[in-house]
Design a protein around this motif. Structure first.
Motif, PDB file in Angstrom:
ATOM      1  N   THR A  49       0.916  -1.085  -0.125  1.00 37.71           N
ATOM      2  CA  THR A  49       0.035  -0.130  -0.011  1.00 37.71           C
ATOM      3  C   THR A  49       0.640   1.374   0.112  1.00 37.71           C
ATOM      4  O   THR A  49       1.860   1.297   0.528  1.00 37.71           O
ATOM      5  CB  THR A  49      -0.808   0.155   1.051  1.00 37.71           C
ATOM      6  OG1 THR A  49      -1.575  -1.239   1.149  1.00 37.71           O
ATOM      7  CG2 THR A  49      -1.691   1.047   1.380  1.00 37.71           C
ATOM      8  N   PHE A  50       0.359   2.085  -0.951  1.00 39.20           N
ATOM      9  CA  PHE A  50       1.301   3.549  -1.040  1.00 39.20           C
ATOM     10  C   PHE A  50       0.608   4.420  -0.081  1.00 39.20           C
ATOM     11  O   PHE A  50      -0.741   4.510  -0.572  1.00 39.20           O
ATOM     12  CB  PHE A  50       1.490   3.838  -2.362  1.00 39.20           C
ATOM     13  CG  PHE A  50       2.202   5.043  -2.667  1.00 39.20           C
ATOM     14  CD1 PHE A  50       3.739   5.077  -2.706  1.00 39.20           C
ATOM     15  CD2 PHE A  50       1.812   6.098  -2.992  1.00 39.20           C
ATOM     16  CE1 PHE A  50       4.554   6.232  -2.938  1.00 39.20           C
ATOM     17  CE2 PHE A  50       2.674   7.347  -3.292  1.00 39.20           C
ATOM     18  CZ  PHE A  50       3.775   7.347  -3.327  1.00 39.20           C
ATOM     19  N   TYR A  57      -3.161   3.846  -1.242  1.00 37.27           N
ATOM     20  CA  TYR A  57      -3.394   3.663  -2.626  1.00 37.27           C
ATOM     21  C   TYR A  57      -2.556   2.171  -3.085  1.00 37.27           C
ATOM     22  O   TYR A  57      -1.725   1.735  -2.564  1.00 37.27           O
ATOM     23  CB  TYR A  57      -2.665   4.764  -3.792  1.00 37.27           C
ATOM     24  CG  TYR A  57      -3.334   6.039  -3.328  1.00 37.27           C
ATOM     25  CD1 TYR A  57      -4.642   6.481  -3.981  1.00 37.27           C
ATOM     26  CD2 TYR A  57      -2.875   6.912  -2.397  1.00 37.27           C
ATOM     27  CE1 TYR A  57      -5.162   7.688  -3.790  1.00 37.27           C
ATOM     28  CE2 TYR A  57      -3.514   7.991  -2.072  1.00 37.27           C
ATOM     29  CZ  TYR A  57      -4.384   8.672  -2.926  1.00 37.27           C
ATOM     30  OH  TYR A  57      -5.154   9.690  -2.497  1.00 37.27           O
ATOM     31  N   ASP A  58      -3.190   1.495  -4.045  1.00 35.38           N
ATOM     32  CA  ASP A  58      -2.652   0.379  -4.311  1.00 35.38           C
ATOM     33  C   ASP A  58      -1.403   0.698  -5.246  1.00 35.38           C
ATOM     34  O   ASP A  58      -1.161   1.797  -5.568  1.00 35.38           O
ATOM     35  CB  ASP A  58      -3.531  -0.678  -5.282  1.00 35.38           C
ATOM     36  CG  ASP A  58      -4.076   0.009  -6.441  1.00 35.38           C
ATOM     37  OD1 ASP A  58      -3.515   0.925  -6.952  1.00 35.38           O
ATOM     38  OD2 ASP A  58      -5.003  -0.552  -6.858  1.00 35.38           O
ATOM     39  N   ALA A  59      -0.313  -0.198  -5.446  1.00 34.94           N
ATOM     40  CA  ALA A  59       0.664  -0.332  -6.117  1.00 34.94           C
ATOM     41  C   ALA A  59       0.611   0.495  -7.650  1.00 34.94           C
ATOM     42  O   ALA A  59       1.422   1.074  -8.201  1.00 34.94           O
ATOM     43  CB  ALA A  59       1.289  -1.703  -6.441  1.00 34.94           C
ATOM     44  N   LYS A 103       3.306  -6.034   2.389  1.00 34.76           N
ATOM     45  CA  LYS A 103       2.204  -7.168   2.714  1.00 34.76           C
ATOM     46  C   LYS A 103       2.488  -7.633   4.201  1.00 34.76           C
ATOM     47  O   LYS A 103       1.581  -7.789   4.609  1.00 34.76           O
ATOM     48  CB  LYS A 103       2.297  -8.221   1.662  1.00 34.76           C
ATOM     49  CG  LYS A 103       1.330  -9.327   1.735  1.00 34.76           C
ATOM     50  CD  LYS A 103       1.402 -10.451   0.576  1.00 34.76           C
ATOM     51  CE  LYS A 103       2.524 -10.510  -0.389  1.00 34.76           C
ATOM     52  NZ  LYS A 103       2.453 -11.388  -1.268  1.00 34.76           N
ATOM     53  N   ASP A 104       3.788  -7.503   4.641  1.00 33.44           N
ATOM     54  CA  ASP A 104       3.975  -8.117   5.953  1.00 33.44           C
ATOM     55  C   ASP A 104       3.643  -6.999   6.953  1.00 33.44           C
ATOM     56  O   ASP A 104       3.820  -7.242   8.238  1.00 33.44           O
ATOM     57  CB  ASP A 104       5.238  -8.685   6.175  1.00 33.44           C
ATOM     58  CG  ASP A 104       6.519  -7.474   5.938  1.00 33.44           C
ATOM     59  OD1 ASP A 104       6.003  -6.146   5.675  1.00 33.44           O
ATOM     60  OD2 ASP A 104       7.666  -7.881   5.968  1.00 33.44           O
TER      61      ASP A 104
END
Length: 121
Positions: A49-50, A57-59, A103-104
């Motif tokens: 996530t940005f 926002y997604d990548a 993601k982690d």
């Protein structure tokens, strides 16, 4: 002067002028390639996530934003390092750093992350 000699001299001068500009064009192209590689890397971060100005926002959206801001700020960007500093690190609106949440769950400032990527071979 003989017209054939004149044309030959003109062609030689044109060749040398083109040869002198080639290294600058090559360096500029190399930097643009590095910038696009950084943006493509962001675009390919699965599950990341940005975070920009408190919104997520997604990548893919992040990559579109970075390309648009790069185009807008192009006169300030000559190198990939300039891109990181002037485009991919801080919001010009709020002054807040952009952040990538992986993601982690780990979070890093986008500028720091891209600077480290740029140093990789």
């Amino acid at each position: 002067m003989n017209p054939k000699i004149f044309h030959a001299v003109c062609l030689m001068l044109l060749f040398f002028a083109a040869a002198l500009t080639l290294p600058a064009q090559t360096a500029e192209t190399a930097e643009k390639t590095k910038i696009e590689a950084l943006i493509s890397h962001i675009e390919g971060l699965e599950g990341a996530t940005f975070i920009r100005n408190g919104s997520n926002y997604d990548a893919s959206s992040a990559a579109k934003f970075l390309r648009a801001k790069w185009k807008k700020e192009g006169n300030k960007v000559k190198t990939a390092a300039d891109f990181i500093t002037h485009v991919a690190s801080v919001s010009g609106t709020s002054g807040k750093s952009y952040v990538i949440r992986f993601k982690d769950g780990k979070e890093l400032p986008c500028g720091d992350y891209l600077a480290a990527r740029l140093k990789e071979p």
